[in-house]
Design a protein around this motif. Sequence first.
Motif, PDB file in Angstrom:
ATOM      1  N   ALA A  33      37.669  40.489  32.959  1.00 36.01           N
ATOM      2  CA  ALA A  33      37.544  41.937  33.086  1.00 36.01           C
ATOM      3  C   ALA A  33      36.069  42.270  33.268  1.00 36.01           C
ATOM      4  O   ALA A  33      35.200  41.618  32.684  1.00 36.01           O
ATOM      5  N   HIS A  63      39.182  41.833  37.170  1.00 37.91           N
ATOM      6  CA  HIS A  63      39.962  42.948  36.631  1.00 37.91           C
ATOM      7  C   HIS A  63      38.991  44.070  36.294  1.00 37.91           C
ATOM      8  O   HIS A  63      38.250  43.994  35.307  1.00 37.91           O
ATOM      9  N   ALA A  97      42.661  47.160  30.603  1.00 42.08           N
ATOM     10  CA  ALA A  97      42.555  46.238  31.740  1.00 42.08           C
ATOM     11  C   ALA A  97      43.939  45.829  32.226  1.00 42.08           C
ATOM     12  O   ALA A  97      44.884  45.744  31.434  1.00 42.08           O
ATOM     13  N   VAL A 138      44.021  39.099  32.432  1.00 45.03           N
ATOM     14  CA  VAL A 138      42.609  38.794  32.224  1.00 45.03           C
ATOM     15  C   VAL A 138      42.475  37.357  31.722  1.00 45.03           C
ATOM     16  O   VAL A 138      43.154  36.944  30.784  1.00 45.03           O
TER      17      VAL A 138
END
Length: 342
Positions: A142, A162, A196, A200
Amino acid sequence: MRTMRTGRAGRASGGGPGTGRRAVRARVRALAAAVACAALLTGCPGAGDGDGGGEQNGRSPFTGESVADASAPVLAVKIDNVAAARPQTGLERADIVYVEQVESGLTRLLAVYSSDLPPTVGPVRSARESDIELLRQFGEPALAYSGAQSKLVPVLEASPLHLVPPGEAPGAYSRSAERSAPHNMYLDPRAALREAPDGVSGASDIGFRFGAAPQGGRADTEEAVRFPAVRYAFTWSAEHDRWLVSIDGREATTTDGGRLGAPTVVVQRVEIRDSRFSDRGGSVSPYSETVGSGEATVLRGGRAYEARWSRPSAESGTEFTTPDGDPMTFAEGQVWVVLAPR
């Protein structure tokens, strides 16, 4: 001294299924990851290997320290570093801190978190094109940032990262009344990971090796690194067992008054060229080449070691070796990587 790591009880839970473009991207990533893992299981993020695979030995692959969850999700945060943004918040609890050159010869920081999430990080600033290549060695982490140049936005959205800017995770960001914009945006890392998209990547081997210091090296108590408009100094402190950071002649501290420093500092010399993008004032954004090979200096234990770095592709980790070709070992704890001009 740096705050002792306590690890995390478990991974932060991902947010619910997205809608629209985010949902499509999440499904495409999931399918691609499944295909890649089926074809080459050992290359999947989090698989780990030997002394670098944190998930197998209960130690963070980023710091070498024992942690509660060695494969917790990876969150990178782009952090402001001009004088008006200092002191920063939450940097002392990052696993890795990258120093990157930006416009006008200044620098920004890219802090990578996994094993220890602080309640607040910042000030948060905008992303750059070279962040994409740098972060690919972490799989699909992320990335939290305040925004990006308009032409760069579709490039970021097409990347495997992400993305969790304020528009995607408004509840994760806040403004401080104690500072003026744009140096007053702060992030709640746990909220960012909740917002997110699914998928991830967890922490996995990126090439770092930890252990006893190699033979040789030169005695060194202070190392300076110059960018066109910023000067960093790393001063060895036997009392604190780490290299203390100074920026432009001033001690680098955190908002709680602690001194920034790390047991290992890597000065990774890279090619810095113009990117395809520029800022609002027309200054071209630099691009730090982190794929390839080159020279490095590794600081640990009051000594400086000459080393080589090698990263064959964006998906590969970065290996550091001694002049003899042996793995260059780092001291356990936070690592600063300064992407210095070659």
